[in-house]
Design an enzyme around this catalytic site. Sequence first.
Site, PDB file in Angstrom:
ATOM      1  N   CYS A  98       6.406  -9.507 -13.803  1.00  0.00           N
ATOM      2  CA  CYS A  98       6.709  -9.473 -15.241  1.00  0.00           C
ATOM      3  C   CYS A  98       7.980  -8.658 -15.502  1.00  0.00           C
ATOM      4  CB  CYS A  98       5.552  -8.884 -16.031  1.00  0.00           C
ATOM      5  SG  CYS A  98       4.324 -10.121 -16.531  1.00  0.00           S
ATOM      6  N   CYS A 161      -9.966  -0.394  12.435  1.00  0.00           N
ATOM      7  CA  CYS A 161     -10.457   0.203  11.180  1.00  0.00           C
ATOM      8  C   CYS A 161     -11.986   0.254  11.224  1.00  0.00           C
ATOM      9  CB  CYS A 161     -10.035  -0.637   9.977  1.00  0.00           C
ATOM     10  SG  CYS A 161      -8.327  -1.220   9.976  1.00  0.00           S
ATOM     11  N   CYS A 164     -14.046   3.200  12.859  1.00  0.00           N
ATOM     12  CA  CYS A 164     -14.299   4.367  12.009  1.00  0.00           C
ATOM     13  C   CYS A 164     -15.140   4.000  10.787  1.00  0.00           C
ATOM     14  CB  CYS A 164     -12.985   5.002  11.561  1.00  0.00           C
ATOM     15  SG  CYS A 164     -12.221   5.994  12.866  1.00  0.00           S
ATOM     16  N   HIS A 165     -14.680   3.012  10.024  1.00  0.00           N
ATOM     17  CA  HIS A 165     -15.255   2.823   8.690  1.00  0.00           C
ATOM     18  C   HIS A 165     -16.550   2.017   8.654  1.00  0.00           C
ATOM     19  CE1 HIS A 165     -12.088   4.970   6.756  1.00  0.00           C
ATOM     20  NE2 HIS A 165     -11.145   4.211   7.308  1.00  0.00           N
ATOM     21  N   ARG A 202      -2.278   4.637   1.379  1.00  0.00           N
ATOM     22  CA  ARG A 202      -3.495   5.122   2.055  1.00  0.00           C
ATOM     23  C   ARG A 202      -3.700   4.374   3.379  1.00  0.00           C
ATOM     24  NH1 ARG A 202      -6.835   9.096   3.386  1.00  0.00           N
ATOM     25  NH2 ARG A 202      -6.353   8.120   5.356  1.00  0.00           N
ATOM     26  N   CYS A 206      -3.754   5.720   7.393  1.00  0.00           N
ATOM     27  CA  CYS A 206      -4.776   5.479   8.421  1.00  0.00           C
ATOM     28  C   CYS A 206      -4.153   4.846   9.658  1.00  0.00           C
ATOM     29  CB  CYS A 206      -5.915   4.608   7.879  1.00  0.00           C
ATOM     30  SG  CYS A 206      -7.172   5.578   6.998  1.00  0.00           S
TER      31      CYS A 206
HETATM   32  C1  HEC Z   1      -9.962   7.393  13.318  1.00  0.00           C
HETATM   33  C2  HEC Z   1     -10.751   6.965  12.190  1.00  0.00           C
HETATM   34  C3  HEC Z   1     -10.089   6.042  11.178  1.00  0.00           C
HETATM   35  C4  HEC Z   1      -9.492   4.829  11.398  1.00  0.00           C
HETATM   36  C5  HEC Z   1      -9.298   4.099  12.728  1.00  0.00           C
HETATM   37  C6  HEC Z   1      -9.104   4.324  10.106  1.00  0.00           C
HETATM   38  N1  HEC Z   1      -9.428   5.224   9.128  1.00  0.00           N
HETATM   39 FE1  HEC Z   1      -9.337   4.912   7.138  1.00  0.00          FE
HETATM   40  N2  HEC Z   1      -9.960   6.830   6.798  1.00  0.00           N
HETATM   41  C7  HEC Z   1     -10.375   7.708   7.770  1.00  0.00           C
HETATM   42  C8  HEC Z   1     -10.726   8.976   7.150  1.00  0.00           C
HETATM   43  C9  HEC Z   1     -11.225  10.233   7.881  1.00  0.00           C
HETATM   44  C10 HEC Z   1     -10.523   8.805   5.768  1.00  0.00           C
HETATM   45  C11 HEC Z   1     -10.794   9.842   4.690  1.00  0.00           C
HETATM   46  C12 HEC Z   1      -9.556  10.481   4.210  1.00  0.00           C
HETATM   47  C13 HEC Z   1      -9.050  11.572   5.058  1.00  0.00           C
HETATM   48  O1  HEC Z   1      -9.455  12.714   4.809  1.00  0.00           O
HETATM   49  O2  HEC Z   1      -8.195  11.312   5.930  1.00  0.00           O
HETATM   50  C14 HEC Z   1     -10.050   7.435   5.583  1.00  0.00           C
HETATM   51  C15 HEC Z   1      -9.782   6.851   4.356  1.00  0.00           C
HETATM   52  C16 HEC Z   1      -9.590   5.498   4.157  1.00  0.00           C
HETATM   53  C17 HEC Z   1      -9.580   4.855   2.861  1.00  0.00           C
HETATM   54  C18 HEC Z   1      -9.720   5.541   1.504  1.00  0.00           C
HETATM   55  C19 HEC Z   1     -11.050   5.350   0.834  1.00  0.00           C
HETATM   56  C20 HEC Z   1     -11.068   5.872  -0.584  1.00  0.00           C
HETATM   57  O3  HEC Z   1     -12.127   6.316  -1.047  1.00  0.00           O
HETATM   58  O4  HEC Z   1     -10.043   5.875  -1.254  1.00  0.00           O
HETATM   59  C21 HEC Z   1      -9.354   3.523   3.092  1.00  0.00           C
HETATM   60  C22 HEC Z   1      -9.262   2.431   2.048  1.00  0.00           C
HETATM   61  C23 HEC Z   1      -9.228   3.341   4.529  1.00  0.00           C
HETATM   62  N3  HEC Z   1      -9.390   4.558   5.135  1.00  0.00           N
HETATM   63  C24 HEC Z   1      -8.972   2.135   5.159  1.00  0.00           C
HETATM   64  C25 HEC Z   1      -8.662   2.014   6.525  1.00  0.00           C
HETATM   65  C26 HEC Z   1      -8.153   0.818   7.149  1.00  0.00           C
HETATM   66  C27 HEC Z   1      -7.895  -0.505   6.444  1.00  0.00           C
HETATM   67  C28 HEC Z   1      -7.971   1.109   8.467  1.00  0.00           C
HETATM   68  C29 HEC Z   1      -7.369   0.219   9.532  1.00  0.00           C
HETATM   69  C30 HEC Z   1      -6.005  -0.212   9.316  1.00  0.00           C
HETATM   70  C31 HEC Z   1      -8.415   2.457   8.669  1.00  0.00           C
HETATM   71  N4  HEC Z   1      -8.781   2.997   7.468  1.00  0.00           N
HETATM   72  C32 HEC Z   1      -8.467   3.112   9.900  1.00  0.00           C
HETATM   73  C33 HEC Z   1     -10.487   7.435   9.103  1.00  0.00           C
HETATM   74  C34 HEC Z   1     -10.028   6.292   9.743  1.00  0.00           C
HETATM   75  C1  HEC Z   2       7.936 -11.719 -22.427  1.00  0.00           C
HETATM   76  C2  HEC Z   2       6.517 -11.533 -22.296  1.00  0.00           C
HETATM   77  C3  HEC Z   2       5.990 -10.568 -21.239  1.00  0.00           C
HETATM   78  C4  HEC Z   2       6.391  -9.286 -20.979  1.00  0.00           C
HETATM   79  C5  HEC Z   2       7.527  -8.509 -21.610  1.00  0.00           C
HETATM   80  C6  HEC Z   2       5.492  -8.785 -19.970  1.00  0.00           C
HETATM   81  N1  HEC Z   2       4.597  -9.733 -19.608  1.00  0.00           N
HETATM   82 FE1  HEC Z   2       3.065  -9.524 -18.295  1.00  0.00          FE
HETATM   83  N2  HEC Z   2       2.585 -11.482 -18.515  1.00  0.00           N
HETATM   84  C7  HEC Z   2       3.165 -12.337 -19.406  1.00  0.00           C
HETATM   85  C8  HEC Z   2       2.531 -13.636 -19.293  1.00  0.00           C
HETATM   86  C9  HEC Z   2       2.892 -14.869 -20.112  1.00  0.00           C
HETATM   87  C10 HEC Z   2       1.552 -13.494 -18.272  1.00  0.00           C
HETATM   88  C11 HEC Z   2       0.572 -14.511 -17.718  1.00  0.00           C
HETATM   89  C12 HEC Z   2       1.101 -15.804 -17.457  1.00  0.00           C
HETATM   90  C13 HEC Z   2       2.004 -15.966 -16.267  1.00  0.00           C
HETATM   91  O1  HEC Z   2       3.002 -15.220 -16.105  1.00  0.00           O
HETATM   92  O2  HEC Z   2       1.707 -16.827 -15.456  1.00  0.00           O
HETATM   93  C14 HEC Z   2       1.597 -12.129 -17.826  1.00  0.00           C
HETATM   94  C15 HEC Z   2       0.753 -11.608 -16.878  1.00  0.00           C
HETATM   95  C16 HEC Z   2       0.642 -10.251 -16.583  1.00  0.00           C
HETATM   96  C17 HEC Z   2      -0.355  -9.663 -15.720  1.00  0.00           C
HETATM   97  C18 HEC Z   2      -1.464 -10.397 -14.997  1.00  0.00           C
HETATM   98  C19 HEC Z   2      -2.650 -10.495 -15.908  1.00  0.00           C
HETATM   99  C20 HEC Z   2      -3.819 -11.200 -15.282  1.00  0.00           C
HETATM  100  O3  HEC Z   2      -4.731 -11.519 -16.041  1.00  0.00           O
HETATM  101  O4  HEC Z   2      -3.848 -11.416 -14.058  1.00  0.00           O
HETATM  102  C21 HEC Z   2      -0.128  -8.323 -15.696  1.00  0.00           C
HETATM  103  C22 HEC Z   2      -0.925  -7.274 -14.932  1.00  0.00           C
HETATM  104  C23 HEC Z   2       1.032  -8.073 -16.526  1.00  0.00           C
HETATM  105  N3  HEC Z   2       1.463  -9.262 -17.051  1.00  0.00           N
HETATM  106  C24 HEC Z   2       1.570  -6.825 -16.746  1.00  0.00           C
HETATM  107  C25 HEC Z   2       2.748  -6.617 -17.455  1.00  0.00           C
HETATM  108  C26 HEC Z   2       3.402  -5.329 -17.560  1.00  0.00           C
HETATM  109  C27 HEC Z   2       2.871  -4.028 -16.954  1.00  0.00           C
HETATM  110  C28 HEC Z   2       4.534  -5.519 -18.292  1.00  0.00           C
HETATM  111  C29 HEC Z   2       5.605  -4.505 -18.629  1.00  0.00           C
HETATM  112  C30 HEC Z   2       6.219  -3.858 -17.466  1.00  0.00           C
HETATM  113  C31 HEC Z   2       4.564  -6.926 -18.665  1.00  0.00           C
HETATM  114  N4  HEC Z   2       3.478  -7.563 -18.131  1.00  0.00           N
HETATM  115  C32 HEC Z   2       5.561  -7.517 -19.445  1.00  0.00           C
HETATM  116  C33 HEC Z   2       4.170 -12.041 -20.306  1.00  0.00           C
HETATM  117  C34 HEC Z   2       4.855 -10.845 -20.361  1.00  0.00           C
END
Ligand code: HEC
Ligand code: HEC
Length: 245
Positions: A98, A161, A164-165, A202, A206
């Site tokens: 947008c 992932c 761990c998770h 995030r 990881c």
């Molecule tokens: C070695 C263990 C480990 C592995 C492998 C790992 N993670 Fe994590 N992850 C963690 C830990 C521990 C946290 C908690 C945050 C922290 O303190 O680091 C975390 C946090 C997260 C969160 C945040 C959850 C929240 O509540 O916001 C997400 C999403 C996530 N991991 C996704 C992934 C994904 C996708 C992968 C693979 C690409 C991955 N992690 C690999 C250990 C791991």
């Molecule tokens: C000129 C008009 C216009 C402006 C300015 C505009 N948008 Fe949009 N936006 C749209 C229209 C129309 C759609 C949905 C239709 C499409 O694009 O396919 C949309 C879709 C979206 C969606 C997806 C909604 C869904 O239901 O999935 C998001 C999120 C969004 N806009 C955020 C924003 C944000 C944040 C801004 C400002 C930074 C912004 N838009 C500015 C017209 C606008």
Amino acid sequence: MLVLLDSLSATTDTRRSTYDDMSRDIRAMQDDDMANPASLWVNDGAALWSQPAGAAQMSCADCHGDAATSMKGVAARYPVFDAARGKPVGLEARINHCRKTRQQAPAFAPESRDLLALTAFVGRQSRGLPITTGDDPRLAPFVEAGRMIFERRQGQLNLSCAICHDHNAGKRLASALIPQAHPTGYPIYRLEWQSLGSLARRLRNCMAGMRAAPYATGSDEIVALELFLMARARGMATETPAVRP
Ligand code: HEC
Ligand code: HEC
């Protein structure tokens, strides 16, 4: 997988948000808008929402009106299938779409304060609503691609992932509790970052911990992982903006 989750009754659903295992202090910080540091970004996002920008000199509000109505539930169903590109698109990329095509302004940089602020503001309108990501059948192959990345071993430590998770969630890694990794609260204020950050950030953290080369923000792999994680969390409540240790 999705069918299985949908058929789980409340009593057999063992999914837990990281929130459930956080200290009382951090939970209180998340719950109270006045204490939640992410509110600073949400407020900035509200200001940006109604600020004209770009060659079009239009604000988000000019087209979308009151975000409390127009953006309610939106963040809870992203990533969605983007028919024009034939692949899923995340919320940040949708906002930037947008920004570029409607406001005719340069895209916000990944992890920039403005993009985080608008994403947090849009996400805040879904707080408390159940995650619904993954309903669209066209997303199925991408959810599966995300699941394969989640289960694949990678990096110098040869970890996945899932090791761990899925298999060690609830255990401790050094001082950190390993959560189930449900992305219920993004963007999050992470105390370790002293800042707001995206789900992509995030995940990259990881991956660095796995000694694997982190996927780029916005890459197909990151979007597939985000989609898989959100679909796996379907039905859980949106906490945006969450606070995490
Ligand atoms: C070695 C263990 C480990 C592995 C492998 C790992 N993670 Fe994590 N992850 C963690 C830990 C521990 C946290 C908690 C945050 C922290 O303190 O680091 C975390 C946090 C997260 C969160 C945040 C959850 C929240 O509540 O916001 C997400 C999403 C996530 N991991 C996704 C992934 C994904 C996708 C992968 C693979 C690409 C991955 N992690 C690999 C250990 C791991
Ligand atoms: C000129 C008009 C216009 C402006 C300015 C505009 N948008 Fe949009 N936006 C749209 C229209 C129309 C759609 C949905 C239709 C499409 O694009 O396919 C949309 C879709 C979206 C969606 C997806 C909604 C869904 O239901 O999935 C998001 C999120 C969004 N806009 C955020 C924003 C944000 C944040 C801004 C400002 C930074 C912004 N838009 C500015 C017209 C606008």
